[in-house]
Write a protein that holds these residues in place. Structure first.
Motif, PDB file in Angstrom:
ATOM      1  N   LEU A 214      22.451 -27.311 -10.660  1.00 35.35           N
ATOM      2  CA  LEU A 214      23.430 -27.061  -9.613  1.00 35.35           C
ATOM      3  C   LEU A 214      23.430 -25.575  -9.283  1.00 35.35           C
ATOM      4  O   LEU A 214      22.960 -24.751 -10.071  1.00 35.35           O
ATOM      5  CB  LEU A 214      24.829 -27.533 -10.022  1.00 35.35           C
ATOM      6  CG  LEU A 214      25.588 -26.832 -11.157  1.00 35.35           C
ATOM      7  CD1 LEU A 214      26.231 -25.504 -10.747  1.00 35.35           C
ATOM      8  CD2 LEU A 214      26.678 -27.760 -11.707  1.00 35.35           C
ATOM      9  N   ARG A 215      23.949 -25.259  -8.112  1.00 34.70           N
ATOM     10  CA  ARG A 215      24.138 -23.862  -7.745  1.00 34.70           C
ATOM     11  C   ARG A 215      25.525 -23.715  -7.133  1.00 34.70           C
ATOM     12  O   ARG A 215      26.033 -24.640  -6.476  1.00 34.70           O
ATOM     13  CB  ARG A 215      23.060 -23.381  -6.777  1.00 34.70           C
ATOM     14  CG  ARG A 215      23.062 -24.040  -5.410  1.00 34.70           C
ATOM     15  CD  ARG A 215      21.899 -23.530  -4.569  1.00 34.70           C
ATOM     16  NE  ARG A 215      21.926 -24.057  -3.209  1.00 34.70           N
ATOM     17  CZ  ARG A 215      20.991 -23.835  -2.293  1.00 34.70           C
ATOM     18  NH1 ARG A 215      19.919 -23.102  -2.601  1.00 34.70           N
ATOM     19  NH2 ARG A 215      21.099 -24.335  -1.075  1.00 34.70           N
ATOM     20  N   THR A 216      26.134 -22.572  -7.343  1.00 32.65           N
ATOM     21  CA  THR A 216      27.501 -22.370  -6.899  1.00 32.65           C
ATOM     22  C   THR A 216      27.720 -20.913  -6.518  1.00 32.65           C
ATOM     23  O   THR A 216      27.023 -20.018  -7.012  1.00 32.65           O
ATOM     24  CB  THR A 216      28.493 -22.786  -8.010  1.00 32.65           C
ATOM     25  OG1 THR A 216      29.831 -22.727  -7.510  1.00 32.65           O
ATOM     26  CG2 THR A 216      28.362 -21.902  -9.237  1.00 32.65           C
ATOM     27  N   GLY A 217      28.662 -20.684  -5.619  1.00 33.56           N
ATOM     28  CA  GLY A 217      28.948 -19.329  -5.173  1.00 33.56           C
ATOM     29  C   GLY A 217      28.571 -19.121  -3.726  1.00 33.56           C
ATOM     30  O   GLY A 217      28.153 -20.045  -3.026  1.00 33.56           O
ATOM     31  N   MET A 218      28.701 -17.904  -3.277  1.00 29.23           N
ATOM     32  CA  MET A 218      28.396 -17.569  -1.892  1.00 29.23           C
ATOM     33  C   MET A 218      26.886 -17.520  -1.671  1.00 29.23           C
ATOM     34  O   MET A 218      26.141 -17.083  -2.538  1.00 29.23           O
ATOM     35  CB  MET A 218      29.025 -16.222  -1.528  1.00 29.23           C
ATOM     36  CG  MET A 218      30.550 -16.209  -1.583  1.00 29.23           C
ATOM     37  SD  MET A 218      31.239 -14.610  -1.095  1.00 29.23           S
ATOM     38  CE  MET A 218      30.717 -14.528   0.616  1.00 29.23           C
ATOM     39  N   GLY A 220      23.368 -16.426  -0.954  1.00 30.93           N
ATOM     40  CA  GLY A 220      22.754 -15.126  -1.171  1.00 30.93           C
ATOM     41  C   GLY A 220      23.057 -14.548  -2.536  1.00 30.93           C
ATOM     42  O   GLY A 220      22.347 -13.649  -2.998  1.00 30.93           O
ATOM     43  N   SER A 221      24.102 -15.052  -3.170  1.00 32.82           N
ATOM     44  CA  SER A 221      24.435 -14.566  -4.521  1.00 32.82           C
ATOM     45  C   SER A 221      24.848 -15.739  -5.412  1.00 32.82           C
ATOM     46  O   SER A 221      25.726 -15.610  -6.262  1.00 32.82           O
ATOM     47  CB  SER A 221      25.563 -13.530  -4.443  1.00 32.82           C
ATOM     48  OG  SER A 221      26.721 -14.092  -3.856  1.00 32.82           O
ATOM     49  N   GLN A 222      24.220 -16.873  -5.170  1.00 32.39           N
ATOM     50  CA  GLN A 222      24.581 -18.070  -5.924  1.00 32.39           C
ATOM     51  C   GLN A 222      24.098 -17.991  -7.366  1.00 32.39           C
ATOM     52  O   GLN A 222      23.054 -17.396  -7.665  1.00 32.39           O
ATOM     53  CB  GLN A 222      23.980 -19.307  -5.241  1.00 32.39           C
ATOM     54  CG  GLN A 222      24.632 -19.613  -3.898  1.00 32.39           C
ATOM     55  CD  GLN A 222      23.779 -20.532  -3.045  1.00 32.39           C
ATOM     56  OE1 GLN A 222      22.577 -20.309  -2.893  1.00 32.39           O
ATOM     57  NE2 GLN A 222      24.379 -21.568  -2.492  1.00 32.39           N
ATOM     58  N   LEU A 223      24.868 -18.606  -8.240  1.00 35.64           N
ATOM     59  CA  LEU A 223      24.498 -18.751  -9.640  1.00 35.64           C
ATOM     60  C   LEU A 223      23.986 -20.166  -9.856  1.00 35.64           C
ATOM     61  O   LEU A 223      24.486 -21.126  -9.257  1.00 35.64           O
ATOM     62  CB  LEU A 223      25.703 -18.484 -10.553  1.00 35.64           C
ATOM     63  CG  LEU A 223      26.323 -17.086 -10.445  1.00 35.64           C
ATOM     64  CD1 LEU A 223      27.567 -16.987 -11.325  1.00 35.64           C
ATOM     65  CD2 LEU A 223      25.317 -16.001 -10.820  1.00 35.64           C
ATOM     66  N   GLN A 241      19.122 -15.240 -14.027  1.00 35.69           N
ATOM     67  CA  GLN A 241      18.981 -14.912 -12.612  1.00 35.69           C
ATOM     68  C   GLN A 241      17.522 -14.667 -12.240  1.00 35.69           C
ATOM     69  O   GLN A 241      17.079 -15.050 -11.154  1.00 35.69           O
ATOM     70  CB  GLN A 241      19.851 -13.693 -12.270  1.00 35.69           C
ATOM     71  CG  GLN A 241      20.024 -13.444 -10.785  1.00 35.69           C
ATOM     72  CD  GLN A 241      20.782 -14.552 -10.069  1.00 35.69           C
ATOM     73  OE1 GLN A 241      21.354 -15.440 -10.701  1.00 35.69           O
ATOM     74  NE2 GLN A 241      20.777 -14.523  -8.748  1.00 35.69           N
ATOM     75  N   TRP A 242      16.738 -14.040 -13.119  1.00 36.61           N
ATOM     76  CA  TRP A 242      15.342 -13.753 -12.809  1.00 36.61           C
ATOM     77  C   TRP A 242      14.548 -15.041 -12.602  1.00 36.61           C
ATOM     78  O   TRP A 242      13.525 -15.044 -11.902  1.00 36.61           O
ATOM     79  CB  TRP A 242      14.690 -12.932 -13.927  1.00 36.61           C
ATOM     80  CG  TRP A 242      14.647 -13.628 -15.264  1.00 36.61           C
ATOM     81  CD1 TRP A 242      15.536 -13.494 -16.291  1.00 36.61           C
ATOM     82  CD2 TRP A 242      13.662 -14.578 -15.718  1.00 36.61           C
ATOM     83  NE1 TRP A 242      15.188 -14.294 -17.358  1.00 36.61           N
ATOM     84  CE2 TRP A 242      14.031 -14.965 -17.036  1.00 36.61           C
ATOM     85  CE3 TRP A 242      12.513 -15.122 -15.156  1.00 36.61           C
ATOM     86  CZ2 TRP A 242      13.295 -15.890 -17.787  1.00 36.61           C
ATOM     87  CZ3 TRP A 242      11.772 -16.047 -15.900  1.00 36.61           C
ATOM     88  CH2 TRP A 242      12.168 -16.410 -17.194  1.00 36.61           C
ATOM     89  N   GLN A 243      15.019 -16.119 -13.197  1.00 37.07           N
ATOM     90  CA  GLN A 243      14.283 -17.382 -13.128  1.00 37.07           C
ATOM     91  C   GLN A 243      14.553 -18.145 -11.835  1.00 37.07           C
ATOM     92  O   GLN A 243      13.778 -19.036 -11.479  1.00 37.07           O
ATOM     93  CB  GLN A 243      14.664 -18.257 -14.330  1.00 37.07           C
ATOM     94  CG  GLN A 243      13.676 -19.354 -14.639  1.00 37.07           C
ATOM     95  CD  GLN A 243      14.002 -20.035 -15.953  1.00 37.07           C
ATOM     96  OE1 GLN A 243      15.100 -19.915 -16.501  1.00 37.07           O
ATOM     97  NE2 GLN A 243      13.038 -20.779 -16.493  1.00 37.07           N
ATOM     98  N   ASN A 248      12.832 -18.668  -6.486  1.00 41.07           N
ATOM     99  CA  ASN A 248      12.085 -19.079  -7.667  1.00 41.07           C
ATOM    100  C   ASN A 248      12.706 -20.284  -8.363  1.00 41.07           C
ATOM    101  O   ASN A 248      12.078 -20.863  -9.262  1.00 41.07           O
ATOM    102  CB  ASN A 248      11.966 -17.907  -8.649  1.00 41.07           C
ATOM    103  CG  ASN A 248      10.913 -16.904  -8.188  1.00 41.07           C
ATOM    104  OD1 ASN A 248       9.770 -17.260  -7.955  1.00 41.07           O
ATOM    105  ND2 ASN A 248      11.315 -15.650  -8.032  1.00 41.07           N
ATOM    106  N   TYR A 249      13.904 -20.678  -7.944  1.00 46.74           N
ATOM    107  CA  TYR A 249      14.495 -21.896  -8.492  1.00 46.74           C
ATOM    108  C   TYR A 249      13.584 -23.099  -8.249  1.00 46.74           C
ATOM    109  O   TYR A 249      13.648 -24.105  -8.960  1.00 46.74           O
ATOM    110  CB  TYR A 249      15.880 -22.158  -7.869  1.00 46.74           C
ATOM    111  CG  TYR A 249      15.822 -22.772  -6.489  1.00 46.74           C
ATOM    112  CD1 TYR A 249      15.654 -24.154  -6.329  1.00 46.74           C
ATOM    113  CD2 TYR A 249      15.895 -21.994  -5.345  1.00 46.74           C
ATOM    114  CE1 TYR A 249      15.568 -24.725  -5.066  1.00 46.74           C
ATOM    115  CE2 TYR A 249      15.818 -22.556  -4.091  1.00 46.74           C
ATOM    116  CZ  TYR A 249      15.658 -23.926  -3.952  1.00 46.74           C
ATOM    117  OH  TYR A 249      15.556 -24.497  -2.703  1.00 46.74           O
TER     118      TYR A 249
END
Length: 335
Positions: A214-218, A220-223, A241-243, A248-249
């Motif tokens: 999953l990804r969450t947040g705004m 451009g800056s999602q976690l 984050q580097w991954q 690169n996700y």
């Protein structure tokens, strides 16, 4: 092909860019001009000028070459880009992302010479313009027997060394699970089953017990997190984050889908000296850039044309072996 003393025919023979059996003459000429623009952009790295060679200088050369060839071959106006910006960006970005040029503030320079042999293809960068003998897309290579280990070519272009299945298992084994997370912004979940046409993300989680992303947040800056449901309770494990940054996700997304058997195969169709490829799920950035560097867009009028590419049959065989070793499936047939 006889205009200007057979200029395009000479380029075709010199760099072994041959016409596909079902390819129209206009499509072939368009591929040749795309490659010429790439080679002339590469040549400008050695221009004798008082100013430093910059990205602007390189793009200006591409713009000039495209304008010249559109003037020389007006019959190709419907096949070549209407404006030059997309072609400038495509070639410049591929040179940067594949290590063909080094980028420093206000200056670019050719990379040092580097050659790696795999599956009968000697992949090259940093070579002198006079030493270019084979071209596929804007990538240079020569033919040589041998090369059975893909590790060096993967290192050369920054490709993933691990197989997708292994990568997914390694990622799961490193997970550190947390219960009942609190997310303040919109959360999206990786789509696990086709169709993948419109979006790789959906609004509803998979609650079957499968581990996914999953990804969450705004934007451009999602976690990004691994997630799973245990007894109807959400658990997550943060991903570095580097991954996942800069798209690169997609490496982990492809690994996840491969583990569940839902990653679509890469389709291809051989047409004599040419192979057409269609990706039904976008490759991770490094793999995609490597493929694009050694291929032509299916249509130059719709750049960047990431999903549909065409490349020389011998380079395709080598790249197919590399990507298959990484865990990507291929399916031959009509595209």
């Amino acid at each position: 092909m006889d205009k200007y003393n057979g200029l395009l025919s000479k380029v075709s023979r010199q760099y072994h860019i041959f016409r596909g059996k079902q390819e129209t003459e206009e499509e072939w000429k368009t591929r040749l001009i795309y490659s010429i623009c790439g080679m002339m952009a590469y040549a400008c790295l050695w221009d004798d000028t008082e100013e430093s060679i910059s990205i602007v200088h390189l793009k200006r050369r591409i713009r000039s070459m495209l304008a010249n060839y559109k003037s020389m071959y007006p019959e190709l106006s419907g096949n070549l880009p209407h404006g030059s910006e997309e072609l400038e960006d495509e070639i410049a970005n591929l040179f940067l992302s594949t290590g063909v040029v080094y980028h420093r503030p206000n200056r670019i320079a050719p990379s040092i010479k580097h050659e790696e042999l795999f599956s009968g293809i000697l992949f090259q960068r940093g070579i002198a313009l006079d030493n270019i003998s084979y071209v596929s897309g804007i990538g240079f290579y020569s033919k040589q027997d041998g090369g059975t280990n893909p590790s060096n070519i993967k290192t050369m272009f920054g490709l993933e060394q691990e197989n997708l299945q292994t990568l997914w298992q390694t990622t799961l084994s490193a997970a550190s699970w947390e219960s009942n997370p609190s997310f303040e912004f919109g959360t999206e979940y990786l789509r696990l089953i086709p169709p993948f046409t419109y979006s790789y993300w959906v609004n509803d989680p998979d609650e079957t017990g499968s581990i996914s992303i999953l990804r969450t947040g705004m934007k451009g800056s999602q976690l990004h997190y691994l997630y799973r449901y245990i007894d109807d309770a959400l658990e997550v494990s943060p991903l570095p984050q580097w991954q996942v940054e800069n798209y690169n996700y997609r490496t982990l997304a492809c690994a996840c889908l491969a583990a569940y058997g839902t990653l679509p195969p890469i389709e291809y169709f051989a047409d004599g000296e040419l192979v057409h490829m269609r990706m039904n799920y976008l490759l991770p950035p490094r793999e995609l850039e490597f493929l694009k560097y050694y291929s032509w867009p299916e249509k130059c009028t719709s750049l960047p044309c990431n999903f549909r590419r065409k490349l020389s049959v011998e380079v395709f065989a080598a790249i197919k072996n590399i990507l298959s070793e990484e865990g990507y499936d291929f399916k031959g047939g009509i595209i």
